[in-house]
Structure formats: C-alpha cells, structure tokens
Design an enzyme around this catalytic site. Structure first.
Site, mmCIF file in Angstrom:
data_model
loop_
_atom_site.group_PDB
_atom_site.id
_atom_site.type_symbol
_atom_site.label_atom_id
_atom_site.label_comp_id
_atom_site.label_asym_id
_atom_site.label_seq_id
_atom_site.Cartn_x
_atom_site.Cartn_y
_atom_site.Cartn_z
ATOM 1 N N ARG A 68 34.498 35.315 32.489
ATOM 2 C CA ARG A 68 33.303 35.844 31.848
ATOM 3 C C ARG A 68 32.863 35.693 30.319
ATOM 4 O O ARG A 68 31.944 35.897 29.959
ATOM 5 C CB ARG A 68 32.985 37.457 32.472
ATOM 6 N N GLU A 105 46.523 47.940 35.253
ATOM 7 C CA GLU A 105 46.960 49.147 36.105
ATOM 8 C C GLU A 105 47.804 48.889 37.194
ATOM 9 O O GLU A 105 48.679 49.865 37.762
ATOM 10 C CB GLU A 105 45.400 49.534 36.611
#
Length: 181
Positions: A68, A105
C-alpha cells in the site's frame, strides 16, 4: 486542510468489523483508491502538507510490506518532482541491501532497502497507508538512519490512535490525514 477535502477522503474509507480477526475494526482504503477524485484529493492534501512543511525533500520512501505504500508514494513523489525509494519485505530487492528485524503482534518480520537507495544527508519522508502499533514505521526509520539519511517526517493516511504507534517514533515528526480511536 479544508474540511470539505478531508471529508471527501474520510467518506471513502470503509470500516469492516471483525476483520481480519474478531474484535478488530479494519479501515479499508479500497474505495478511496477506486474513486479518482477522492484519491486525487488525498494526494493534493499530502502534497500541500509537505510543500508547506519542508522546503527541500530528496525522496519519498514507501513502506511496501503489504504494497500500500507503493500506491501513495509514487504519485506523491511525482507531484513533488522527486524520486521514490522502495522499502520491501526481506528478499524482494536485488543487489546489496540493509535489513532490519522488528516485532509484530504475532512474531517477527524484516524490512530491507537497497544499500545505495539514498546518500548520507539526503532528506526523506516515509509514507504508508496506516500507522497502528508503529513497528513497521520504526523499522523503516531505522533503515534510513543506517543509510545516514535524514527522516523529515513519517506520513500516513490513517492513524489508529488507540494503539499509540506514533509514540514509538519518538523525536521523528509524524503526520496523519485521518485519525481513529
């Protein structure tokens, strides 16, 4: 930044509850990219901000782990009349590279930049679509530091304020077009 232009961009960000996992509200920029007027407005806003903030920028660097950053960086760099530098997932760039590991994470990842992408002292703005926990952006800043470039600012479309990723950037200036709690 005019409220009307900001609203045009905000209206093209679509929320998806429980994606990719339950409890996450995903902010999808696909409708923004699909609407040429809204996307042009986004690039206008980013260009206006950078021109007002920095008299000299040598490169826009795009975080391209999920591609992106590629979508925002090149049109913005073209508008500013400067080059675009790739920051990619490890193993995606040819030639000598610098790489940095960072925590996700659920594990670790690595980002990489070509060793000759920027020269010492060159002024760089790092762009991406979203800032969440800040790990990827911090890794991109670390790569620029290793190449002795000056990071003028980290710039994103969307900041997820609740995750406090901008705090990890410490002294590096940060700018987001849209903020969500």
């Amino acid at each position: 930044m005019s409220e009307e232009r900001l609203r045009r961009v905000r209206d093209r960000v679509r929320p998806f509850p429980d994606f990719p996992v339950p409890g996450v509200l995903f902010r999808d920029i696909s409708p923004l990219l699909k609407d040429p007027a809204a996307f042009r407005t986004l690039i206008d806003l980013l260009e206006d901000h950078l021109r007002a903030s920095f008299p000299k920028i040598d490169f826009i660097a795009g975080e391209c782990l999920d591609s992106r950053g590629f979508l925002i960086g090149p049109p913005l760099a073209q508008r500013l009349g400067i080059g675009f530098v790739l920051i990619r997932k490890k193993g995606k760039l040819p030639g000598p590279t610098e790489s940095v590991s960072y925590a996700l994470e659920y594990g670790k990842a690595e980002l990489e930049i070509q060793s000759d992408a920027v020269e010492p002292g060159q002024k760089v703005v790092i762009v991406d679509d979203l800032l969440a926990t800040g790990g990827t952006m911090c890794a991109a800043c670390e790569l620029m530091t290793r190449l002795k470039a000056e990071v003028l600012e980290c710039l994103v479309i969307i900041e997820l304020k609740l995750l406090k990723g901008s705090e990890k950037l410490k002294s590096i200036p940060f700018y987001s077009v849209l903020q969500y709690d």
